[in-house]
Design an enzyme around this catalytic site. Sequence first.
Site, PDB file in Angstrom:
ATOM      1  N   CYS A 178       0.842  -1.192   0.000  1.00 21.75           N
ATOM      2  CA  CYS A 178       0.000   0.000   0.000  1.00 21.75           C
ATOM      3  C   CYS A 178       0.879   1.244   0.000  1.00 21.75           C
ATOM      4  O   CYS A 178       2.094   1.186  -0.135  1.00 21.75           O
ATOM      5  CB  CYS A 178      -0.925   0.006   1.213  1.00 21.75           C
ATOM      6  SG  CYS A 178      -0.025   0.092   2.791  1.00 21.75           S
TER       7      CYS A 178
ATOM      8  N   ASP B   6       3.156  21.898 -34.239  1.00 28.63           N
ATOM      9  CA  ASP B   6       4.171  22.153 -35.253  1.00 28.63           C
ATOM     10  C   ASP B   6       3.552  21.755 -36.591  1.00 28.63           C
ATOM     11  O   ASP B   6       2.566  21.009 -36.629  1.00 28.63           O
ATOM     12  CB  ASP B   6       5.416  21.321 -34.946  1.00 28.63           C
ATOM     13  CG  ASP B   6       6.492  21.496 -35.999  1.00 28.63           C
ATOM     14  OD1 ASP B   6       6.717  22.642 -36.419  1.00 28.63           O
ATOM     15  OD2 ASP B   6       7.075  20.488 -36.419  1.00 28.63           O
TER      16      ASP B   6
ATOM     17  N   ASP C 154       7.567  17.202 -33.818  1.00 22.74           N
ATOM     18  CA  ASP C 154       8.178  16.000 -34.388  1.00 22.74           C
ATOM     19  C   ASP C 154       9.274  15.428 -33.494  1.00 22.74           C
ATOM     20  O   ASP C 154       9.842  14.390 -33.785  1.00 22.74           O
ATOM     21  CB  ASP C 154       8.723  16.256 -35.794  1.00 22.74           C
ATOM     22  CG  ASP C 154       9.796  17.343 -35.832  1.00 22.74           C
ATOM     23  OD1 ASP C 154      10.288  17.719 -34.755  1.00 22.74           O
ATOM     24  OD2 ASP C 154      10.136  17.810 -36.932  1.00 22.74           O
TER      25      ASP C 154
ATOM     26  N   CYS D  68       3.810   1.369   2.446  1.00 25.85           N
ATOM     27  CA  CYS D  68       5.015   0.650   2.013  1.00 25.85           C
ATOM     28  C   CYS D  68       5.869   1.547   1.129  1.00 25.85           C
ATOM     29  O   CYS D  68       7.091   1.636   1.286  1.00 25.85           O
ATOM     30  CB  CYS D  68       4.643  -0.621   1.245  1.00 25.85           C
ATOM     31  SG  CYS D  68       3.721  -1.842   2.206  1.00 25.85           S
TER      32      CYS D  68
ATOM     33  N   ASP E 146      12.193  20.379 -32.109  1.00 24.79           N
ATOM     34  CA  ASP E 146      11.379  21.126 -31.155  1.00 24.79           C
ATOM     35  C   ASP E 146      11.699  20.773 -29.718  1.00 24.79           C
ATOM     36  O   ASP E 146      10.831  20.853 -28.845  1.00 24.79           O
ATOM     37  CB  ASP E 146       9.894  20.859 -31.436  1.00 24.79           C
ATOM     38  CG  ASP E 146       9.492  21.283 -32.832  1.00 24.79           C
ATOM     39  OD1 ASP E 146       9.933  22.361 -33.254  1.00 24.79           O
ATOM     40  OD2 ASP E 146       8.745  20.541 -33.495  1.00 24.79           O
TER      41      ASP E 146
END
Length: 830
Positions: free
Chosen positions: A116, A524, A723, A119, A727
């Site tokens: 959980c 783009d 792409d 942990c 960028d």
Amino acid sequence: MIAVERGVVDAACFHCGLPVAPASSWRVTIAGVERAMCCPGCEAVAQSIVDNGFSDYYGTREGFAATAAAQDLVPPELQFYDSEPPDHDAGASAGADTNADTDISETDYTVSNIRCAACIWLIERRLARLPGVYSAQVNAVSERLQVRRDARICKTSDILAALRAIGYAAYPYDPVQHGEQLERSRKTLFRQLFIAGLSMMQVMMYAVPAYLAGEGGMDADMAGLMRWAGLLLTLPALVYSAQPFFRGAWRDIRNCAPGMDVPVALGIAAAFGGSALATWRGEGDVYFDSVTMFIFLLLCSRYLELAARRKAASALDKLQQSLPASALRMDAYPHAGTQLVAAAQLCAGDVILVRPGEALAADCIVLDGVSSVDLSLLTGESRPVHKGVGDFVPGGAVNIAQALTAKVVRTAGDSTLSVLVGLVNRAGQAKPKLALWADRVAAWFVAALLLFAVAVFCAWYAVDPARAWPVAIAVLVVSCPCALSLATPTALAAATDRLLRQGILAVQPHVLETLHRATHIVFDKTGTLTAGKPTLQDLVTLGTLPPDDCLRIAAAMERSSTHPLALTIVQAAADQQLHGIPETSALRHAAGQGVEATVDGVTYRLGNFAFVHALIPTASTMPAADADEQAEASYVFLASGKGWLARFDIADALRPEAQAVVAHFQRLGKSLVLLSGDRHDVAQRVADRLGIPTALGDCLPESKLSFVQGLQRGGAIVAMVGDGVNDAAVLRAADVSFAMGSGAALAQTNADCVLLSGQLSALCESDRVAAKTLAVIRQNLAWATLYNAVAIPAAALGWINPWLSGVGMSLSSVVVVLNAVRLRRTGKGG
């Protein structure tokens, strides 16, 4: 070798040799003999050595181990991992990475017994205190731990020893071993579930007659016999099936980090203890049927949860197992003959033979043969893709038709699939804000619940002492902190798995959450809204140089570039079968503008008008001044220091799905923007055709970055789609970013999500999955909150008895998990 006589066992610590106090209670069974330990530190280390199958260490050692009080003990089996080279520290396939200059290493580990939020909190907090550890992140779904550390200060053995000290078994990640561990956990859990179910049915056989007979309807001796039978039949479920709850609760209590196992274990222990006492006294209520039913139902929910985790991790498992461990290398190519070698031994330039049905061990270029390959694991494309001589084939692709001879261009460790697996591993490590909030709430919830149960017991003890104990048990049992803990991670895991199977890789955890909240979608143009495969429409000569020579020079200058326009020029030269492409020197790229190079002693420039014009003498005229400004083609100019030479007219078609994608986000009320490095008039015409209201052309990378940052300063939440190659800066700056996937660009991507399929329509699918995922998370959190808000007060008021509480808690967890698993469906209704 040390021989320790039996009579000395109780006088000296078997692990370190120090004296053992007479009242010492620390014991470890080694090779069938119980051995005394001087302190809890020695006991923990010795038990760890035994549990991991290294008991023979004590039979072969030549001296006692150092004391736990003297130093932090590092057992020999843990020190073994320190001698491994950095690339194997966590398994190369797991995406381990070590920087040779700084010794900063990112390694993956498999951690068992994660239950959980508590942990996760405990593991991350404990490792964060180790010297040299920069970060530690746990993925509860895949039970994977990623640690970023300084390898000179923090060794692998330090990590493993720290985890063992707080009760978690761990080892460096290995896909095969990890799969075996998950399968062992499943089988163990199934056995515990089977025993609990068997005990529950048998106890019910004795409990039902007592219920039917009612009070006073059964002979006292017979009623006592029924109780004792119920007690004995409950013991297997208590001793064996309930082990996970008691071990987890003890670990949490020992580490002062109460988790969901604490109230569960207390509820089971209290119900059984009270029932055993009533059986011994021969009076009072017994809850053996409730205990066995509670254990069985809770194990059922855990089994379903484990199955959901395995399904959520199935796509990653397939990826990791797809890259073959060996390959047939042709050392004497083009002559026949192959040698079977490990995939890790392949180097760039090696030639391999790939037979039908085999996967490529590395990224390759086809040298001989024509076949179809299956790229479904890499791109989500279900149809076979035709490949022939000269075509690139990524590692992990499966050859399904004819044998291929291929040349390795990237090693197995650097292949597209390896990079993809590394990105997928990163995708599951960090947690979005919503998950972090749920973890914090669940941790506080458990602590508050324990205090509330004590308060309820005290209140009922003052009102009706006979009911105080069962009501307190019902409060502990009916609560469901696990529903809060599971609400977000199970939904995110299911959604991530669904996206990955459709060729969409969410690298960062916030992708779905941020995309759903985005106010602006920025596109783009080249390679994003357009196909990314422009063609050369026309070559206009502007000087005396013949067209073929202009194309040869341009192709020579663009050979090393991956920009779509550059690839178009190179492809055009290849299509026209031009030979004698010259060599270049002094090559210089200007981002977003063009390239300059020296060919046969002459300096040339190739690129946009302004960049090329700077090389031309001022007196030189521009023969292309009458170029059609309304044309949709992009113009690439070629010139030398003596004057203009040529203009390349390159056009790029819109993607077929671009119109539908734009319409999708317009219906949602998003603001759409087109940013392009192409001419403004070309960008504007593309925007007009698609219905995008805002378009900006002639944008350099820094201009795109400035525009997006301006939107963010105005309060916008920006999603950027590009792409992934040119960028990088703006993709990093956006609130959430998407890169069109390709083998060459995959390793360079700076995006939060990669559209591996290369289809823009995958962006719409991401948005639809994001909306559904956020809806499911809200449903899960609302259900968990509503359930606990209703069930806990009802139990506190005495309206719910313990066995009904067990049913409610188990069903609460099951509802959350099953609701999240719905996200894995990819049909229209999903």
